[in-house]
Structure formats: C-alpha cells, structure tokens
Design a protein around this motif. Structure first.
Motif, short mmCIF file in Angstrom:
data_model
loop_
_atom_site.label_atom_id
_atom_site.label_comp_id
_atom_site.label_asym_id
_atom_site.label_seq_id
_atom_site.Cartn_x
_atom_site.Cartn_y
_atom_site.Cartn_z
N LEU A 86 -3.55 -65.76 16.97
CA LEU A 86 -2.45 -66.15 16.09
C LEU A 86 -2.73 -65.81 14.63
CD1 LEU A 86 -1.46 -69.64 17.55
CD2 LEU A 86 -0.11 -67.54 17.63
N LEU A 87 -3.96 -65.37 14.33
CA LEU A 87 -4.32 -65.11 12.94
C LEU A 87 -3.45 -64.04 12.30
CD1 LEU A 87 -6.20 -65.79 10.64
CD2 LEU A 87 -7.83 -64.11 11.52
N ALA A 88 -3.19 -62.96 13.03
CA ALA A 88 -2.38 -61.87 12.48
C ALA A 88 -0.96 -62.32 12.14
CB ALA A 88 -2.35 -60.69 13.46
N PRO A 89 -0.24 -62.99 13.06
CA PRO A 89 1.10 -63.44 12.68
C PRO A 89 1.11 -64.50 11.59
CG PRO A 89 0.53 -64.18 14.90
CD PRO A 89 -0.49 -63.18 14.51
N VAL A 90 0.08 -65.37 11.57
CA VAL A 90 0.02 -66.39 10.53
C VAL A 90 -0.12 -65.75 9.16
CG1 VAL A 90 -1.42 -68.23 9.55
CG2 VAL A 90 -0.81 -68.27 11.97
N THR A 91 -1.04 -64.79 9.04
CA THR A 91 -1.23 -64.11 7.76
C THR A 91 0.03 -63.33 7.36
OG1 THR A 91 -2.26 -62.22 8.89
CG2 THR A 91 -3.73 -63.90 8.01
N ALA A 92 0.73 -62.76 8.34
CA ALA A 92 1.95 -62.02 8.03
C ALA A 92 3.04 -62.94 7.49
CB ALA A 92 2.45 -61.30 9.28
N ILE A 93 3.18 -64.13 8.09
CA ILE A 93 4.19 -65.08 7.64
C ILE A 93 3.89 -65.52 6.21
CG2 ILE A 93 4.92 -67.48 7.90
CD1 ILE A 93 6.46 -65.74 9.69
N ILE A 94 2.65 -65.89 5.94
CA ILE A 94 2.28 -66.36 4.61
C ILE A 94 2.42 -65.24 3.59
CG2 ILE A 94 0.34 -67.19 3.21
CD1 ILE A 94 -0.55 -68.79 5.65
N ALA A 95 2.07 -64.03 3.99
CA ALA A 95 2.18 -62.88 3.08
C ALA A 95 3.60 -62.68 2.61
CB ALA A 95 1.69 -61.62 3.79
N GLY A 96 4.57 -62.99 3.48
CA GLY A 96 5.97 -62.78 3.11
C GLY A 96 6.39 -63.53 1.85
N PHE A 97 5.69 -64.61 1.52
CA PHE A 97 6.05 -65.40 0.35
C PHE A 97 5.32 -64.96 -0.92
CE2 PHE A 97 6.84 -68.13 4.03
CZ PHE A 97 8.14 -68.54 3.78
N PHE A 98 4.29 -64.12 -0.78
CA PHE A 98 3.47 -63.79 -1.94
C PHE A 98 3.30 -62.29 -2.18
CE2 PHE A 98 2.05 -68.00 -0.59
CZ PHE A 98 2.17 -68.70 -1.78
N LEU A 99 3.83 -61.46 -1.30
CA LEU A 99 3.63 -60.02 -1.45
C LEU A 99 4.23 -59.49 -2.74
CD1 LEU A 99 4.18 -58.61 2.15
CD2 LEU A 99 2.05 -59.16 1.00
N ASP A 100 5.39 -59.98 -3.11
CA ASP A 100 6.02 -59.49 -4.33
C ASP A 100 5.19 -59.83 -5.57
OD1 ASP A 100 8.50 -58.02 -3.83
OD2 ASP A 100 9.18 -59.86 -2.86
N ASP A 101 4.53 -60.99 -5.55
CA ASP A 101 3.66 -61.35 -6.68
C ASP A 101 2.53 -60.35 -6.82
OD1 ASP A 101 5.24 -63.58 -7.11
OD2 ASP A 101 3.95 -64.91 -5.96
#
Length: 241
Positions: A86-101
């Motif tokens: 589940l590590l890959a999908p968890v990191t992808a979900i969290i990344a969605g909120f901070f990638l633009d920063d």
C-alpha cells in the motif's frame, strides 16, 4: 537527461525552499501508514483471526499453544507485506496535495526565465489522485501475483510501478503547462524516457524509510525531465496563454 533530473531532484529534497513541504509530506505519510497498520491489524483480529483459529486450530492442546504464537508472527508479517504494497498508493495520494508546492519552488528557482506553471484545480488534483490510487492498487495486485513466477517477479515490480508512477508524476508536471490531452500525448511520445524515469522512482520507492520521500523526489524529477524534454522537442512547445 534522466540522471541529471534525478540529481537535481535529490538536491531539491534538502533545499531550504522545500523544507516545509518536506516535513508535511513526511509527517502525513508516516501518520497515514500508522493509521493503515492499526486498521489492518484490528480488522484482522476482529474478523479473520477468530475464523482462522476456529477452522485451523480447533481444540488445540495446551502443549501446542506455541503454534498460536508462531501463527501470530506469520500473520503480522503478512500484514506488514500488505502495508508495504500500500506504500505506493499512499505516497501517490499524499503527493497529490503537495506536488504543486514542490513544482512551484523548482520552477521559480531553476527556471525563472520560463513562463510559470499553473497549479491544477483542487478538485482535479483530488480526482486524479483517487483515480491513480485505483490504478496503482490494481497494478500492485498484478505485481503480487507475478511474484510467484520465478524470474518475472522483480521485473514485474519495476515495470508495473515504473509505468504507473512515471505516468502519474510526469503528466502532473506537464499539465502545469499543457492541457490534459496535450500532456498525455507528450508523455506518450516520450513513453520510453518516462518509463525509465518511473523505474528510477520505483527504485527510490524500494529503499526502506527513504521511500517516504518518494512524492518529493518524483515530483522534482519529473518537473526537471519535462523541462528538458520540452527543450529537446520544440515542436511540442509549451502552450501560449
């Protein structure tokens, strides 16, 4: 090109400009993994363990009680494996909120002369992250199945996750400067390069503890890679606003 982008992305992980994002992503990823661990563990104890105990170990004699302890350890290892998947999908979900920063910091610092990118609308970013969560889960289930085929397992892990992670993070970087359709076409045109970059992200993801920084590393790598490919392929120039 890919390794230059990776080198710049690694340097960006510890840059003062991204330090606040660094701690946010690290903290939220760790918190999400802790919540998932306790959720999986309590669900197993509440629903799966009573059935297994009754079906596989009925009327267990007292002298064989150690078998329960051993089975508990095996079950814990299975839960740990599930959490790792589940590590890959968890990191992808969290990344969605901070990638633009992350992308904004890199573009302002390293590409100040270029037209700045446009952050994705929050709804589109969340929808893309949720959609990608499903894709990554399916991809990892396939990779898990292939783990039982000798000689294929490691290759499957890198190919499946390399394709999925490369596509998600590269299209994010591209959509800051392109329409979604154009970003997908640009990624498809350079699919082999994006795949190799995605496999590099997968290698980063496979390193324990360090892999919690995967969103920051992947976002930085793909921003640099998109810039490099855009300069290499001027026929696919950034859209003009």
């Amino acid at each position: 090109m890919i390794f230059d982008a990776a080198r710049l992305s690694l340097a960006n992980l510890f840059a003062p400009e991204t330090r606040s994002v660094f701690w946010k992503v690290l903290g939220l990823t760790f918190l999400a993994l802790v919540v998932l661990w306790f959720g999986l563990r309590e669900s197993f104890i509440a629903f799966a363990w009573p059935w297994l105990e009754g079906a596989m170990m009925p009327d267990l004699p007292q002298w064989a009680g150690w078998l329960t302890f051993v089975f508990g350890i095996v079950a814990s290892l299975g839960l740990a494996l599930g959490l790792a998947l589940l590590l890959a999908p968890v990191t992808a979900i969290i990344a969605g909120f901070f990638l633009d920063d992350v992308a904004e910091v890199i573009e302002k610092r390293d590409y100040a002369a270029d037209r700045p990118g446009v952050a994705l609308p929050l709804g589109q970013a969340i929808a893309g992250s949720v959609k990608f969560l499903g894709i990554v889960l399916l991809g990892n289930l396939l990779a898990l199945f292939l783990l039982f085929i000798p000689g294929v397992n490691l290759v499957a892990f890198f190919l499946v996750n390399g394709y999925l992670l490369g596509r998600e993070f590269f299209e994010f970087a591209a959509m800051r400067h392109r329409t979604p359709a154009e970003a997908r076409l640009f990624r498809a045109k350079h699919a082999s390069t994006v795949l190799i970059a995605g496999m590099l992200v997968t290698a980063f993801l496979a390193i324990p503890v360090v892999n919690l920084l995967t969103p920051l590393f992947a976002a930085g790598l793909m921003v640099h890679l998109h810039k490099a490919l855009s300069r290499k392929d001027p026929g696919f120039s950034l859209r003009q606003n």
